[in-house]
Every structure is written in structure tokens, then in C-alpha cells.
Design a protein around this motif. Structure first.
Motif, mmCIF file in Angstrom:
data_model
loop_
_atom_site.group_PDB
_atom_site.id
_atom_site.type_symbol
_atom_site.label_atom_id
_atom_site.label_comp_id
_atom_site.label_asym_id
_atom_site.label_seq_id
_atom_site.Cartn_x
_atom_site.Cartn_y
_atom_site.Cartn_z
ATOM 1 N N SER A 31 52.808 15.889 4.717
ATOM 2 C CA SER A 31 51.417 15.447 4.828
ATOM 3 C C SER A 31 51.281 13.921 4.754
ATOM 4 C CB SER A 31 50.562 16.109 3.751
ATOM 5 O OG SER A 31 50.954 15.648 2.473
ATOM 6 N N LEU A 32 52.418 13.230 4.825
ATOM 7 C CA LEU A 32 52.458 11.757 4.835
ATOM 8 C C LEU A 32 51.905 11.130 3.564
ATOM 9 C CD1 LEU A 32 51.352 11.166 8.543
ATOM 10 C CD2 LEU A 32 53.684 11.361 7.627
ATOM 11 N N ARG A 33 52.033 11.835 2.454
ATOM 12 C CA ARG A 33 51.603 11.290 1.158
ATOM 13 C C ARG A 33 52.802 10.711 0.440
ATOM 14 N NH1 ARG A 33 47.591 14.048 -2.593
ATOM 15 N NH2 ARG A 33 47.598 11.886 -3.166
ATOM 16 N N ARG A 34 52.688 9.482 -0.011
ATOM 17 C CA ARG A 34 53.757 8.901 -0.815
ATOM 18 C C ARG A 34 53.779 9.597 -2.161
ATOM 19 N NH1 ARG A 34 53.151 3.619 -2.103
ATOM 20 N NH2 ARG A 34 55.298 3.617 -2.740
ATOM 21 N N LEU A 35 54.971 9.824 -2.660
ATOM 22 C CA LEU A 35 55.156 10.594 -3.886
ATOM 23 C C LEU A 35 56.137 9.880 -4.798
ATOM 24 C CD1 LEU A 35 54.962 13.305 -5.553
ATOM 25 C CD2 LEU A 35 56.931 14.065 -4.212
ATOM 26 N N HIS A 36 55.811 9.888 -6.072
ATOM 27 C CA HIS A 36 56.772 9.425 -7.077
ATOM 28 C C HIS A 36 57.065 10.594 -8.007
ATOM 29 C CE1 HIS A 36 59.065 6.756 -9.589
ATOM 30 N NE2 HIS A 36 58.503 7.343 -10.632
ATOM 31 N N ILE A 37 58.350 10.830 -8.247
ATOM 32 C CA ILE A 37 58.778 11.867 -9.180
ATOM 33 C C ILE A 37 59.255 11.160 -10.439
ATOM 34 C CG2 ILE A 37 60.332 13.805 -9.586
ATOM 35 C CD1 ILE A 37 60.494 14.051 -6.468
ATOM 36 N N HIS A 38 58.543 11.405 -11.527
ATOM 37 C CA HIS A 38 58.842 10.753 -12.808
ATOM 38 C C HIS A 38 59.701 11.707 -13.637
ATOM 39 C CE1 HIS A 38 58.313 7.901 -15.996
ATOM 40 N NE2 HIS A 38 57.691 8.761 -16.775
ATOM 41 N N ALA A 39 61.004 11.490 -13.598
ATOM 42 C CA ALA A 39 61.955 12.349 -14.295
ATOM 43 C C ALA A 39 61.966 12.051 -15.786
ATOM 44 C CB ALA A 39 63.352 12.159 -13.712
ATOM 45 N N ALA A 40 62.445 13.026 -16.547
ATOM 46 C CA ALA A 40 62.506 12.863 -17.997
ATOM 47 C C ALA A 40 63.676 11.989 -18.432
ATOM 48 C CB ALA A 40 62.590 14.229 -18.675
ATOM 49 N N THR A 66 64.367 4.382 -7.887
ATOM 50 C CA THR A 66 63.887 3.012 -8.054
ATOM 51 C C THR A 66 63.674 2.710 -9.533
ATOM 52 O OG1 THR A 66 61.566 3.614 -7.897
ATOM 53 C CG2 THR A 66 62.682 3.077 -5.835
ATOM 54 N N HIS A 67 63.724 1.443 -9.829
ATOM 55 C CA HIS A 67 63.416 0.981 -11.181
ATOM 56 C C HIS A 67 62.143 0.143 -11.176
ATOM 57 C CE1 HIS A 67 67.149 2.629 -12.540
ATOM 58 N NE2 HIS A 67 67.761 2.012 -11.565
ATOM 59 N N ALA A 68 61.572 -0.008 -9.988
ATOM 60 C CA ALA A 68 60.296 -0.692 -9.827
ATOM 61 C C ALA A 68 59.605 -0.050 -8.630
ATOM 62 C CB ALA A 68 60.515 -2.180 -9.580
ATOM 63 N N ALA A 69 58.293 -0.123 -8.569
ATOM 64 C CA ALA A 69 57.545 0.483 -7.470
ATOM 65 C C ALA A 69 58.074 -0.050 -6.140
ATOM 66 C CB ALA A 69 56.066 0.150 -7.619
ATOM 67 N N ASP A 70 58.340 0.850 -5.191
ATOM 68 C CA ASP A 70 58.912 0.469 -3.905
ATOM 69 C C ASP A 70 58.178 1.187 -2.781
ATOM 70 O OD1 ASP A 70 60.433 -0.107 -1.685
ATOM 71 O OD2 ASP A 70 62.344 0.210 -2.695
ATOM 72 N N PRO A 71 57.331 0.455 -2.026
ATOM 73 C CA PRO A 71 56.558 1.085 -0.953
ATOM 74 C C PRO A 71 57.379 1.395 0.300
ATOM 75 C CG PRO A 71 56.136 -1.257 -0.989
ATOM 76 C CD PRO A 71 57.036 -0.965 -2.166
ATOM 77 N N ASN A 72 58.663 1.068 0.312
ATOM 78 C CA ASN A 72 59.485 1.286 1.500
ATOM 79 C C ASN A 72 59.971 2.718 1.655
ATOM 80 O OD1 ASN A 72 59.400 -1.441 2.384
ATOM 81 N ND2 ASN A 72 60.822 -1.945 0.736
ATOM 82 N N TYR A 73 59.756 3.560 0.682
ATOM 83 C CA TYR A 73 60.221 4.944 0.727
ATOM 84 C C TYR A 73 59.045 5.890 0.541
ATOM 85 C CZ TYR A 73 64.885 3.037 0.276
ATOM 86 O OH TYR A 73 66.042 2.335 0.492
ATOM 87 N N PRO A 74 59.019 7.009 1.283
ATOM 88 C CA PRO A 74 57.932 7.962 1.105
ATOM 89 C C PRO A 74 58.023 8.730 -0.216
ATOM 90 C CG PRO A 74 59.496 8.771 2.731
ATOM 91 C CD PRO A 74 59.922 7.374 2.363
ATOM 92 N N ILE A 75 59.252 8.864 -0.732
ATOM 93 C CA ILE A 75 59.460 9.549 -2.007
ATOM 94 C C ILE A 75 60.337 8.661 -2.874
ATOM 95 C CG2 ILE A 75 60.437 11.582 -3.160
ATOM 96 C CD1 ILE A 75 60.009 13.090 -0.470
ATOM 97 N N THR A 76 59.870 8.398 -4.071
ATOM 98 C CA THR A 76 60.679 7.622 -5.009
ATOM 99 C C THR A 76 60.901 8.448 -6.267
ATOM 100 O OG1 THR A 76 58.693 6.522 -5.871
ATOM 101 C CG2 THR A 76 59.956 5.345 -4.187
#
Length: 144
Positions: A31-40, A66-76
Motif C-alpha cells: 500500500s506504499l506506506r513507510r513502516l518502521h518495526i521497533h524491535a525489542a 537503521t540507527h537513525a530515521a532513514d527515508p530511503n527505505y520503505p521498511i526500516t
């Protein structure tokens, strides 16, 4: 207002949680939504990294740890608060709710039958409710 979706799994198998994360990541990507997965943990982050490359036989989900926000990837993927970015969807696997959760349009929490995880999820639910989030529940069934 942030929408928070609680996905309720009828098992305590850790792999079921991570497989669901991969399915949700696939939907976000489609759906072209950028996603961040915040692992434990860093280990969980590394495991998710491998699963996102291999969870479907015919494709992969483009992503980066990533260790900082990165808009270059659809999933971080990340396990630190510095890795979070605003305005996109978040899957929270961490024991705590990130303080900047309200910078996201949508947050997903994965709840399974593990007693400790259920107790943490109840605390998360109360925190989200206190902040006026739109709360949704999705009772899932195991697929074979």
C-alpha cells in the motif's frame, strides 16, 4: 489522532509473532506506506532482518536496519528510539511504548498468549487509551 491496532494471536510461539510482522510489513509495502518495526532487542532486529528477506519464496521486502530515521527505505528496522521516524506506520515489539508513538499515523501491537507479553500489552492499551488514540482489536486465527 494515532490509530492503534492490537493483533491478538492465539499462541505463544515467538515465530508466530514474527511471521505476523512480516505479513503486516508486506501489506504496508503493497500500500506504499513507510513502516518502521521497533524491535525489542538487537537479536530480534537481526532475526526480523533475515525473515523479511525470506518470508515469501517469490519476493522480498526491501528494508534496512537503521540507527537513525532513514527515508530511503520503505521498511526500516531498529531497536532504539533514535531509529524512529514520524509520519509512518509503526509496529512496536518493544516492552515499552516509545514516547514518540503519537508521531505515527498508525501503530500495531502484536499480542500473543505469553503471560508477560499480555500483561505488558494491557499496560500499552491503557497508555494509548489515556492519550485518546483510536483503538482497534483484531482476533487472529492460526493459519497452516
Amino acid at each position: 489522532m494515532t490509530r492503534v491496532d492490537f493483533y491478538l494471536l492465539p499462541t505463544d510461539e515467538p515465530v508466530a509473532r514474527l511471521q505476523l510482522v512480516c505479513r503486516l510489513a508486506g501489506k504496508a509495502f503493497a500500500s506504499l506506506r513507510r513502516l518502521h518495526i521497533h524491535a525489542a532487542t538487537p537479536a530480534e532486529c537481526a532475526l526480523l532482518d533475515r525473515l523479511l528477506w525470506t518470508h515469501e519464496d517469490a519476493s522480498f521486502l526491501p528494508h534496512a536496519i537503521t540507527h537513525a530515521a532513514d527515508p530511503n527505505y520503505p521498511i526500516t528496522l531498529g531497536h532504539t528510539v533514535e531509529s524512529l521516524a514520524d509520519g509512518m506506520a509503526l509496529i512496536n515489539l518493544a516492552d515499552d511504548v516509545p514516547s514518540q508513538f503519537d508521531c505515527f499515523d498508525q501503530v500495531a501491537e502484536i499480542v500473543d498468549e505469553d503471560p508477560d507479553r499480555k500483561a505488558r500489552s494491557r499496560k500499552h492499551y491503557r497508555l494509548y487509551r489515556e492519550h485518546g488514540c483510536e483503538l482497534q482489536h483484531h482476533q487472529l486465527e492460526l493459519t497452516t
